[in-house]
Scaffold this motif. Sequence first.
Motif, short mmCIF file in Angstrom:
data_model
loop_
_atom_site.label_atom_id
_atom_site.label_comp_id
_atom_site.label_asym_id
_atom_site.label_seq_id
_atom_site.Cartn_x
_atom_site.Cartn_y
_atom_site.Cartn_z
N ASP A 235 9.29 -6.08 -15.51
CA ASP A 235 8.67 -5.36 -16.64
C ASP A 235 7.67 -6.19 -17.42
OD1 ASP A 235 8.32 -2.98 -18.06
OD2 ASP A 235 9.66 -3.63 -19.67
N PHE A 236 6.98 -7.13 -16.75
CA PHE A 236 5.88 -7.79 -17.45
C PHE A 236 4.54 -7.63 -16.71
CE2 PHE A 236 7.65 -11.32 -14.86
CZ PHE A 236 6.51 -11.82 -14.25
N ARG A 237 4.53 -6.83 -15.64
CA ARG A 237 3.30 -6.51 -14.92
C ARG A 237 3.26 -5.02 -14.61
NH1 ARG A 237 -1.28 -7.90 -14.00
NH2 ARG A 237 -1.27 -7.72 -11.73
N PRO A 238 2.05 -4.44 -14.43
CA PRO A 238 1.97 -3.03 -14.04
C PRO A 238 2.59 -2.80 -12.67
CG PRO A 238 -0.18 -3.90 -14.77
CD PRO A 238 0.73 -5.06 -14.61
N ASP A 239 2.77 -1.53 -12.32
CA ASP A 239 3.33 -1.22 -11.01
C ASP A 239 2.40 -1.74 -9.92
OD1 ASP A 239 1.64 0.94 -12.09
OD2 ASP A 239 1.90 1.81 -10.09
N PRO A 240 2.97 -2.16 -8.79
CA PRO A 240 2.17 -2.82 -7.74
C PRO A 240 1.14 -1.89 -7.14
CG PRO A 240 4.41 -2.40 -6.98
CD PRO A 240 4.40 -2.10 -8.44
N LYS A 241 -0.01 -2.46 -6.82
CA LYS A 241 -1.10 -1.72 -6.19
C LYS A 241 -1.40 -2.23 -4.78
CE LYS A 241 -2.10 0.82 -9.86
NZ LYS A 241 -1.17 0.26 -10.85
N LEU A 242 -0.64 -3.24 -4.36
CA LEU A 242 -0.79 -3.80 -3.02
C LEU A 242 0.59 -3.97 -2.39
CD1 LEU A 242 -3.39 -6.64 -3.83
CD2 LEU A 242 -3.81 -4.69 -2.31
N PRO A 243 0.68 -4.00 -1.06
CA PRO A 243 1.96 -4.30 -0.43
C PRO A 243 2.43 -5.71 -0.79
CG PRO A 243 0.38 -3.42 1.17
CD PRO A 243 -0.38 -3.75 -0.07
N SER A 244 3.71 -5.94 -0.66
CA SER A 244 4.26 -7.29 -0.85
C SER A 244 4.04 -8.06 0.44
CB SER A 244 5.75 -7.22 -1.19
OG SER A 244 5.94 -6.59 -2.45
#
Length: 397
Positions: A235-244
């Motif tokens: 909860d300190f970054r936006p939702d991911p926009k790239l695969p892990s």
Amino acid sequence: MMKLAVSVILAVALAAASYATLLSPGAVYIDPLLYNVVGANYTEWRNSSTVGFNPTITAPPFIQVFDPSFLDVIGSSATIRSIASNLGFAFAYEAPIYVPDLNVVFFVSGGGGLGYSGRYNNSAVSMINMTEVDAALASTTGNVNIQVQTLHLPDTVQMVNGGTGPYKGDLLFVTAGRALLPPSVVRVNPYPPYNATVLLDNFLGRQFNSLNDIKILPGTDIMFFTDPAYGWLSDFRPDPKLPSQVYRFDPSTGQVRVVADQFVQPNGIAVSADAKSAFVTDTGAFEVSNGINQTRPVTIYQFDVDPRTQSFTNRRVFAYSDSGAPDGIQLDTMGNVYSGCGDGIHVWNAEGTLIGKFYLNSTTSQIVFTKSGLVILEATTMYVTNIQAHGMTLATW
């Protein structure tokens, strides 16, 4: 048949007794043959991966020896001693970098909880002087508590999570970013005023998720780093926009590309000294606020490194952690693999056999080799164990 069984039991007992005479004062031998079958009435079943395996019920910290080859790692006098502690602050969590010229270890605090960092607060990068540690340890047989020094870094360095080096004399960090401030690869001067140079903060105009760990391909300037979604999960970054996934970055050309994917949460990374193999830990079982899913990976994967493209190929399981999840990862000069797990530091040989543990009975994220021994980061406490194994060289000039 009975005579054969008795002979086997006697041989095991004699072997255990023989190994016991070679153990260092801080070590206990655990013969796997004695625990292959425990029976239905066994009372110490570990139904949670967060519980450590301590069949001898030895008080931690201590060293567990599962295979005689681990004696070559620890030597004859190894113990585990605390060198710095602050039970109210997770000051020593990730990104350890040892700078031999200064005899100093740099490291960073944890996120959230006792780390006191997150969306609204940055993590703290600190250092400990190992010369002071050595002097203090020489004056006592017990633990010591050396004062650590916190660095004041530029605002471009947000939520450091991984590190390696020295890289051309500097500390090389990856940051997870914070809120809309982007994750990055950054060089930091290990001397005051600790100025920083950001090398990379995007993938062709797209922010990374939350960079986690980094290593250099030996003999080159090429960097490999992991990018899981833990910033969002914490909860300190936006939702991911790239695969892990895992990236390759060449700072001489600016080229950045993916070299490995199909992870749940790629975490720690290491590259062998001959540049032929790479190891990536997947801590996908730990989804932070969503709890633990014990059917997901807590696994170290091994890859071949393509000599021309540096892509990671021939993926296979190297090891699965029996406790917690393998986080940071380091290699020694004998080819052994070390990783911070749920009950301490686990050590596997080059074939993936668990040969020993530095057992702390608590989650341990990272380790780094120094002249004084292996330094262990356990969030609120730092330890050193005076083993005889040496880490592979991480410096790049």
